[in-house]
Design a protein around this motif. Structure first.
Motif, PDB file in Angstrom:
ATOM      1  N   ALA A   1     -18.583   1.669  -2.335  1.00  0.00           N
ATOM      2  CA  ALA A   1     -18.604   1.312  -0.915  1.00  0.00           C
ATOM      3  C   ALA A   1     -17.900  -0.010  -0.626  1.00  0.00           C
ATOM      4  O   ALA A   1     -17.738  -0.379   0.541  1.00  0.00           O
ATOM      5  CB  ALA A   1     -20.043   1.244  -0.423  1.00  0.00           C
ATOM      6  N   VAL A   2     -17.487  -0.741  -1.654  1.00  0.00           N
ATOM      7  CA  VAL A   2     -16.881  -2.050  -1.455  1.00  0.00           C
ATOM      8  C   VAL A   2     -15.518  -1.897  -0.776  1.00  0.00           C
ATOM      9  O   VAL A   2     -14.652  -1.168  -1.270  1.00  0.00           O
ATOM     10  CB  VAL A   2     -16.721  -2.786  -2.803  1.00  0.00           C
ATOM     11  CG1 VAL A   2     -15.940  -4.080  -2.627  1.00  0.00           C
ATOM     12  CG2 VAL A   2     -18.075  -3.068  -3.422  1.00  0.00           C
ATOM     13  N   PRO A   3     -15.289  -2.589   0.346  1.00  0.00           N
ATOM     14  CA  PRO A   3     -13.974  -2.490   1.002  1.00  0.00           C
ATOM     15  C   PRO A   3     -12.924  -3.309   0.252  1.00  0.00           C
ATOM     16  O   PRO A   3     -13.195  -4.397  -0.235  1.00  0.00           O
ATOM     17  CB  PRO A   3     -14.234  -3.073   2.390  1.00  0.00           C
ATOM     18  CG  PRO A   3     -15.382  -4.009   2.201  1.00  0.00           C
ATOM     19  CD  PRO A   3     -16.229  -3.416   1.111  1.00  0.00           C
ATOM     20  N   VAL A   4     -11.728  -2.770   0.173  1.00  0.00           N
ATOM     21  CA  VAL A   4     -10.611  -3.434  -0.490  1.00  0.00           C
ATOM     22  C   VAL A   4      -9.411  -3.418   0.455  1.00  0.00           C
ATOM     23  O   VAL A   4      -9.046  -2.369   0.985  1.00  0.00           O
ATOM     24  CB  VAL A   4     -10.212  -2.738  -1.803  1.00  0.00           C
ATOM     25  CG1 VAL A   4      -9.086  -3.505  -2.498  1.00  0.00           C
ATOM     26  CG2 VAL A   4     -11.401  -2.581  -2.730  1.00  0.00           C
ATOM     27  N   THR A   5      -8.811  -4.589   0.643  1.00  0.00           N
ATOM     28  CA  THR A   5      -7.562  -4.662   1.399  1.00  0.00           C
ATOM     29  C   THR A   5      -6.403  -4.771   0.427  1.00  0.00           C
ATOM     30  O   THR A   5      -6.362  -5.681  -0.404  1.00  0.00           O
ATOM     31  CB  THR A   5      -7.552  -5.858   2.362  1.00  0.00           C
ATOM     32  OG1 THR A   5      -8.544  -5.660   3.364  1.00  0.00           O
ATOM     33  CG2 THR A   5      -6.196  -5.990   3.043  1.00  0.00           C
ATOM     34  N   ILE A   6      -5.473  -3.836   0.531  1.00  0.00           N
ATOM     35  CA  ILE A   6      -4.288  -3.800  -0.329  1.00  0.00           C
ATOM     36  C   ILE A   6      -3.159  -4.537   0.385  1.00  0.00           C
ATOM     37  O   ILE A   6      -2.890  -4.291   1.566  1.00  0.00           O
ATOM     38  CB  ILE A   6      -3.870  -2.347  -0.613  1.00  0.00           C
ATOM     39  CG1 ILE A   6      -5.030  -1.584  -1.285  1.00  0.00           C
ATOM     40  CG2 ILE A   6      -2.621  -2.308  -1.497  1.00  0.00           C
ATOM     41  CD1 ILE A   6      -4.835  -0.071  -1.278  1.00  0.00           C
ATOM     42  N   LEU A   7      -2.513  -5.454  -0.331  1.00  0.00           N
ATOM     43  CA  LEU A   7      -1.444  -6.278   0.230  1.00  0.00           C
ATOM     44  C   LEU A   7      -0.121  -5.885  -0.417  1.00  0.00           C
ATOM     45  O   LEU A   7       0.096  -6.127  -1.604  1.00  0.00           O
ATOM     46  CB  LEU A   7      -1.740  -7.761  -0.010  1.00  0.00           C
ATOM     47  CG  LEU A   7      -3.106  -8.267   0.473  1.00  0.00           C
ATOM     48  CD1 LEU A   7      -3.273  -9.746   0.133  1.00  0.00           C
ATOM     49  CD2 LEU A   7      -3.281  -8.037   1.968  1.00  0.00           C
ATOM     50  N   LEU A   8       0.758  -5.259   0.366  1.00  0.00           N
ATOM     51  CA  LEU A   8       2.023  -4.736  -0.156  1.00  0.00           C
ATOM     52  C   LEU A   8       3.182  -5.482   0.502  1.00  0.00           C
ATOM     53  O   LEU A   8       3.336  -5.452   1.727  1.00  0.00           O
ATOM     54  CB  LEU A   8       2.111  -3.232   0.122  1.00  0.00           C
ATOM     55  CG  LEU A   8       3.208  -2.432  -0.593  1.00  0.00           C
ATOM     56  CD1 LEU A   8       2.883  -0.935  -0.542  1.00  0.00           C
ATOM     57  CD2 LEU A   8       4.592  -2.666  -0.025  1.00  0.00           C
ATOM     58  N   ALA A   9       3.980  -6.142  -0.311  1.00  0.00           N
ATOM     59  CA  ALA A   9       5.176  -6.838   0.165  1.00  0.00           C
ATOM     60  C   ALA A   9       6.372  -5.906   0.009  1.00  0.00           C
ATOM     61  O   ALA A   9       6.656  -5.427  -1.094  1.00  0.00           O
ATOM     62  CB  ALA A   9       5.396  -8.126  -0.627  1.00  0.00           C
ATOM     63  N   SER A  10       7.084  -5.649   1.122  1.00  0.00           N
ATOM     64  CA  SER A  10       8.205  -4.702   1.060  1.00  0.00           C
ATOM     65  C   SER A  10       9.514  -5.353   1.495  1.00  0.00           C
ATOM     66  O   SER A  10       9.537  -6.266   2.323  1.00  0.00           O
ATOM     67  CB  SER A  10       7.917  -3.475   1.936  1.00  0.00           C
ATOM     68  OG  SER A  10       7.895  -3.819   3.315  1.00  0.00           O
ATOM     69  N   TYR A  11      10.592  -4.825   0.917  1.00  0.00           N
ATOM     70  CA  TYR A  11      11.947  -5.214   1.330  1.00  0.00           C
ATOM     71  C   TYR A  11      12.925  -4.184   0.778  1.00  0.00           C
ATOM     72  O   TYR A  11      13.040  -4.011  -0.445  1.00  0.00           O
ATOM     73  CB  TYR A  11      12.313  -6.606   0.828  1.00  0.00           C
ATOM     74  CG  TYR A  11      13.715  -7.024   1.219  1.00  0.00           C
ATOM     75  CD1 TYR A  11      14.057  -7.185   2.567  1.00  0.00           C
ATOM     76  CD2 TYR A  11      14.697  -7.215   0.264  1.00  0.00           C
ATOM     77  CE1 TYR A  11      15.345  -7.551   2.943  1.00  0.00           C
ATOM     78  CE2 TYR A  11      15.988  -7.577   0.632  1.00  0.00           C
ATOM     79  CZ  TYR A  11      16.305  -7.744   1.968  1.00  0.00           C
ATOM     80  OH  TYR A  11      17.580  -8.100   2.341  1.00  0.00           O
ATOM     81  N   ARG A  12      13.570  -3.470   1.658  1.00  0.00           N
ATOM     82  CA  ARG A  12      14.546  -2.453   1.269  1.00  0.00           C
ATOM     83  C   ARG A  12      14.001  -1.553   0.155  1.00  0.00           C
ATOM     84  O   ARG A  12      14.656  -1.344  -0.873  1.00  0.00           O
ATOM     85  CB  ARG A  12      15.857  -3.106   0.859  1.00  0.00           C
ATOM     86  CG  ARG A  12      16.560  -3.810   2.013  1.00  0.00           C
ATOM     87  CD  ARG A  12      17.890  -4.428   1.591  1.00  0.00           C
ATOM     88  NE  ARG A  12      18.573  -5.042   2.742  1.00  0.00           N
ATOM     89  CZ  ARG A  12      19.685  -5.761   2.658  1.00  0.00           C
ATOM     90  NH1 ARG A  12      20.244  -5.955   1.475  1.00  0.00           N
ATOM     91  NH2 ARG A  12      20.218  -6.283   3.737  1.00  0.00           N
ATOM     92  N   GLY A  13      12.833  -1.012   0.404  1.00  0.00           N
ATOM     93  CA  GLY A  13      12.169  -0.194  -0.614  1.00  0.00           C
ATOM     94  C   GLY A  13      12.139   1.280  -0.301  1.00  0.00           C
ATOM     95  O   GLY A  13      11.314   2.017  -0.863  1.00  0.00           O
ATOM     96  N   ALA A  14      13.023   1.760   0.569  1.00  0.00           N
ATOM     97  CA  ALA A  14      12.957   3.146   1.035  1.00  0.00           C
ATOM     98  C   ALA A  14      13.046   4.167  -0.100  1.00  0.00           C
ATOM     99  O   ALA A  14      12.476   5.250  -0.012  1.00  0.00           O
ATOM    100  CB  ALA A  14      14.065   3.401   2.060  1.00  0.00           C
TER     101      ALA A  14
END
Length: 320
Positions: free
Chosen positions: A6-19
């Motif tokens: 039940a623990v909430p997790v925030t995922i942090l994704l750094a993107s740049y020209r990743g299509a």
């Protein structure tokens, strides 16, 4: 304490020209057995369709579960620091745009972290692949203890696997501004230094947690081959490494109240050693007990100190 599931997790994704790869990574996040997650993607100005892919993924999920924000446009490390400043006060996980998470990646991290009441930092090994996800090798296993004496001189808690419980994440957030202002070289190295310095529990899972895709635009390359390790040893002997040590020291010194008293003392001794000439610097660092994870790496570190390659001429201006 809530159940781990039940623990909430925030995922942090750094993107740049990743299509080319980000769609597969997003689907691996959607397939996590730990269901209580939200995702923040900070995009650094992509012009290749990355933002459209993220927007479509967000539209396929409940409102608010996936957010797309603008990055600072200053590279991956600054983008991750920006993400950290935007994260809610809960468990967080760093995420690279071109990996593939195993389905139990988050659940294993949450279970490991939930055993700790104080701050805790989890990372894991990976399976290194080529651009087409063909496995090449497992990432290295680190035999020596994790801790501040290692963190000061080596980054081993891989950012693409790192997860922090809420208390560790809160410490990192309090330390962001000097890291941004000093333009630290690596967000995952900095995070390892801060959590180790603050006395957090450090967990390195020997089981791989994801496919670590290697391709022409990978931010960091593999570090397990003879060639890669030789290149890293070469970096120790080059002038840039001494500059990175000084930059990290400045960012840490600006947040010294977050560190344990014994680690504040180590940081002061390390800063003084960085300003000493050879061989006094090497002797001082040996007395501190600094080490890298391999004998060859440790030997190269002290060789660099003996050659005066780590010396910083004059005190570095601290940015607080």
């Amino acid at each position: 304490m809530p159940q781990a599931s039940a623990v909430p997790v925030t995922i942090l994704l750094a993107s740049y020209r990743g299509a080319a790869f980000i769609g597969a990574q997003l689907q691996s996040i959607a397939g996590q057995t730990h269901r209580n997650w939200r995702l923040i993607v900070s995009d650094d100005g992509s012009d290749d369709g990355t933002r459209d892919i993220v927007a479509a993924f967000a539209a396929a999920h409940p409102a608010g579960q996936v957010r797309l924000i603008d990055g600072p446009g200053r590279g991956a490390t600054q983008n991750f620091l920006h993400l950290l400043s935007a994260a809610p006060e809960e468990m967080i996980a760093f995420c690279d745009q071109d990996d593939i998470w195993f389905p139990d990646k988050l659940s294993r991290a949450v279970e490991a972290l939930s055993a700790h009441d104080g701050p805790a930092h989890y990372a894991a090994r990976t399976i290194i692949t080529d651009a087409d996800l063909r496995p090449v090798a497992e990432s290295r296993h680190f035999p020596r203890p994790l801790g501040f004496r290692n963190a000061l001189v080596q980054a081993i808690m891989a950012g693409n696997t790192s997860v922090f419980n809420a208390r560790a994440a809160a410490i990192l957030r309090r330390c962001i501004r000097p890291a941004q202002a000093n333009d630290i070289p690596s967000h995952d190295w900095w995070a390892y230094q801060v959590t180790a310095g603050a006395g957090a529990a450090l967990i390195h899972d020997p089981r791989p947690a994801l496919f670590y895709r290697q391709h022409a635009r990978s931010e960091m390359g593999r570090n397990d081959t003879v060639r890669a390790m030789s290149q890293r040893i070469g970096m120790l002997l080059a002038g840039n490494y001494g500059g990175w040590l000084a930059t990290n020291h400045a960012a840490l010194d600006a947040v010294r109240p977050e560190l344990l008293a014994e680690n504040r003392a180590l940081l002061d001794r390390f800063g003084a050693a960085l300003r000493q000439s050879a061989p006094a610097a090497a002797l001082s660092m040996a007395r501190i007990g600094l080490y890298r994870q391999t004998r060859a790496g440790t030997s190269a570190f002290y060789a660099a100190a003996l050659m005066g390659r780590l010396r910083q001429c004059g005190p570095r201006r601290l940015i607080r």
